[in-house]
Design a protein around this motif. Structure first.
Motif, PDB file in Angstrom:
ATOM      1  N   LEU A  66       2.567   1.718  -3.448  1.00 22.20           N
ATOM      2  CA  LEU A  66       1.599   2.138  -4.470  1.00 22.20           C
ATOM      3  C   LEU A  66       1.207   3.598  -4.289  1.00 22.20           C
ATOM      4  O   LEU A  66       1.104   4.354  -5.272  1.00 22.20           O
ATOM      5  CB  LEU A  66       0.357   1.247  -4.417  1.00 22.20           C
ATOM      6  N   LEU A  67       0.998   4.020  -3.040  1.00 25.84           N
ATOM      7  CA  LEU A  67       0.640   5.411  -2.774  1.00 25.84           C
ATOM      8  C   LEU A  67       1.779   6.341  -3.169  1.00 25.84           C
ATOM      9  O   LEU A  67       1.556   7.389  -3.788  1.00 25.84           O
ATOM     10  CB  LEU A  67       0.311   5.588  -1.285  1.00 25.84           C
ATOM     11  N   THR A  68       3.004   5.938  -2.849  1.00 30.96           N
ATOM     12  CA  THR A  68       4.173   6.751  -3.191  1.00 30.96           C
ATOM     13  C   THR A  68       4.327   6.879  -4.702  1.00 30.96           C
ATOM     14  O   THR A  68       4.547   7.976  -5.227  1.00 30.96           O
ATOM     15  CB  THR A  68       5.449   6.137  -2.586  1.00 30.96           C
ATOM     16  N   VAL A  69       4.217   5.760  -5.402  1.00 29.22           N
ATOM     17  CA  VAL A  69       4.378   5.767  -6.863  1.00 29.22           C
ATOM     18  C   VAL A  69       3.282   6.610  -7.513  1.00 29.22           C
ATOM     19  O   VAL A  69       3.553   7.409  -8.429  1.00 29.22           O
ATOM     20  CB  VAL A  69       4.344   4.330  -7.415  1.00 29.22           C
ATOM     21  N   CYS A  70       2.054   6.450  -7.063  1.00 29.04           N
ATOM     22  CA  CYS A  70       0.929   7.209  -7.611  1.00 29.04           C
ATOM     23  C   CYS A  70       1.159   8.712  -7.452  1.00 29.04           C
ATOM     24  O   CYS A  70       1.007   9.486  -8.416  1.00 29.04           O
ATOM     25  CB  CYS A  70      -0.363   6.795  -6.915  1.00 29.04           C
ATOM     26  N   CYS A  71       1.532   9.125  -6.251  1.00 26.03           N
ATOM     27  CA  CYS A  71       1.763  10.554  -5.991  1.00 26.03           C
ATOM     28  C   CYS A  71       2.964  11.073  -6.764  1.00 26.03           C
ATOM     29  O   CYS A  71       2.953  12.214  -7.248  1.00 26.03           O
ATOM     30  CB  CYS A  71       1.964  10.788  -4.493  1.00 26.03           C
TER      31      CYS A  71
ATOM     32  N   GLN B 262       0.830  -1.204   0.000  1.00 31.89           N
ATOM     33  CA  GLN B 262       0.000   0.000   0.000  1.00 31.89           C
ATOM     34  C   GLN B 262       0.865   1.254   0.000  1.00 31.89           C
ATOM     35  O   GLN B 262       0.600   2.221  -0.722  1.00 31.89           O
ATOM     36  CB  GLN B 262      -0.915   0.008   1.229  1.00 31.89           C
TER      37      GLN B 262
ATOM     38  N   VAL C 127       4.108   9.950  -9.694  1.00 29.06           N
ATOM     39  CA  VAL C 127       3.736  10.054 -11.113  1.00 29.06           C
ATOM     40  C   VAL C 127       2.895  11.307 -11.357  1.00 29.06           C
ATOM     41  O   VAL C 127       3.136  12.064 -12.315  1.00 29.06           O
ATOM     42  CB  VAL C 127       2.962   8.791 -11.563  1.00 29.06           C
ATOM     43  N   ILE C 128       1.925  11.556 -10.485  1.00 24.94           N
ATOM     44  CA  ILE C 128       1.080  12.745 -10.640  1.00 24.94           C
ATOM     45  C   ILE C 128       1.922  14.013 -10.488  1.00 24.94           C
ATOM     46  O   ILE C 128       1.775  14.975 -11.262  1.00 24.94           O
ATOM     47  CB  ILE C 128      -0.066  12.737  -9.615  1.00 24.94           C
TER      48      ILE C 128
ATOM     49  N   GLU D 171      -8.888   8.341  -0.565  1.00 22.96           N
ATOM     50  CA  GLU D 171      -7.482   8.742  -0.488  1.00 22.96           C
ATOM     51  C   GLU D 171      -7.230  10.096  -1.147  1.00 22.96           C
ATOM     52  O   GLU D 171      -6.086  10.563  -1.176  1.00 22.96           O
ATOM     53  CB  GLU D 171      -6.610   7.691  -1.192  1.00 22.96           C
TER      54      GLU D 171
ATOM     55  N   VAL E 193      -3.608  12.132  -1.306  1.00 25.82           N
ATOM     56  CA  VAL E 193      -2.885  12.231  -2.579  1.00 25.82           C
ATOM     57  C   VAL E 193      -2.593  13.687  -2.920  1.00 25.82           C
ATOM     58  O   VAL E 193      -1.471  14.040  -3.298  1.00 25.82           O
ATOM     59  CB  VAL E 193      -3.688  11.567  -3.715  1.00 25.82           C
TER      60      VAL E 193
END
Length: 223
Positions: free
Chosen positions: A32-37, A29, A39-40, A91, A95
């Motif tokens: 995934l949260l780190t990668v998502c943020c 988790q 990338v954005i 989330e 984010v």
């Protein structure tokens, strides 16, 4: 047994790695949260910084504004976002708060990297008939890539460390291990959670450092 010893015992207990509340699930988790943020953040900050660096206009203002954002605590931003309609989107507040936190180093490094490219090389590219877009993508971006990657590395490490605030908004990640430790008055669990976050941050730092070392070699090999 000392607290570090108890924390190590907690970490090495197989029971703490299984299940939805286990280390393995929380680690996934968190990543995934780190990668998502990340990338954005890159999608928002890098195009702006690269274009401003290429044009040489408005960059100082953008950098100063983004750096001023570092003075605002991420937790305070998260609390304010939770009080808005965005707070209903799972989330979403986390984010947004993390993306705002990651943008400053990305903008600063990318802008400075482009502006530090030898102007003689840029003028030569234009003299060869390259358009502004071609000059940016084929000359300025490749030459500033180490600096750009440095900003991405800083943002990634900061995100890993700060993503623990997701637990305060009911989200997942390694922060849940730490908050659960506080709720149970379990110092070893709190220390174990902190060790996991620190270890993940160091691993991310090592990966990006390795990538940064490879970039000049690959760029040099294509010439």
């Amino acid at each position: 047994m000392s607290v570090p010893g108890q924390a190590w015992h907690w970490l090495t207990d197989p029971a703490h790695w299984a299940g939805d509340n286990g280390i393995g699930h929380r680690l996934v988790q968190h990543v995934l949260l780190t990668v998502c943020c990340l990338v954005i953040s890159c999608a928002v900050a890098l195009p702006i910084a690269l274009v401003l660096g290429h044009l040489g206009r408005g960059g100082a203002l953008a950098v100063n504004i983004s750096n001023a954002g570092r003075a605002v605590p991420t937790f305070a931003v998260l609390v304010l976002l939770l009080l808005t309609p965005l707070g209903r989107w799972g989330e979403g507040p986390t984010v947004v708060a993390l993306v705002l936190f990651a943008v400053p180093p990305l903008i600063t490094n990318a802008y400075v990297g482009v502006r530090e490219v030898d102007r003689g090389v840029v003028r030569a590219a234009r003299g060869m008939g390259m358009t502004g877009r071609q000059t940016l993508l084929r000359v300025e971006l490749p030459l500033s890539l180490p600096m750009v990657l440095g900003g991405v590395r800083i943002a990634a490490v900061q995100l890993v460390a700060t993503a623990t605030i997701a637990a305060l908004a009911g989200g997942g990640g390694l922060g849940r291990i730490i908050t659960a430790g506080f709720n149970l008055a379990s110092t070893p669990q709190v220390v174990a959670g902190a060790i996991l976050v620190a270890a993940l941050a160091l691993a991310v730092e090592a990966v990006f450092e390795a990538v940064e070392r490879l970039v000049p070699r690959r760029a040099g090999g294509t010439r």
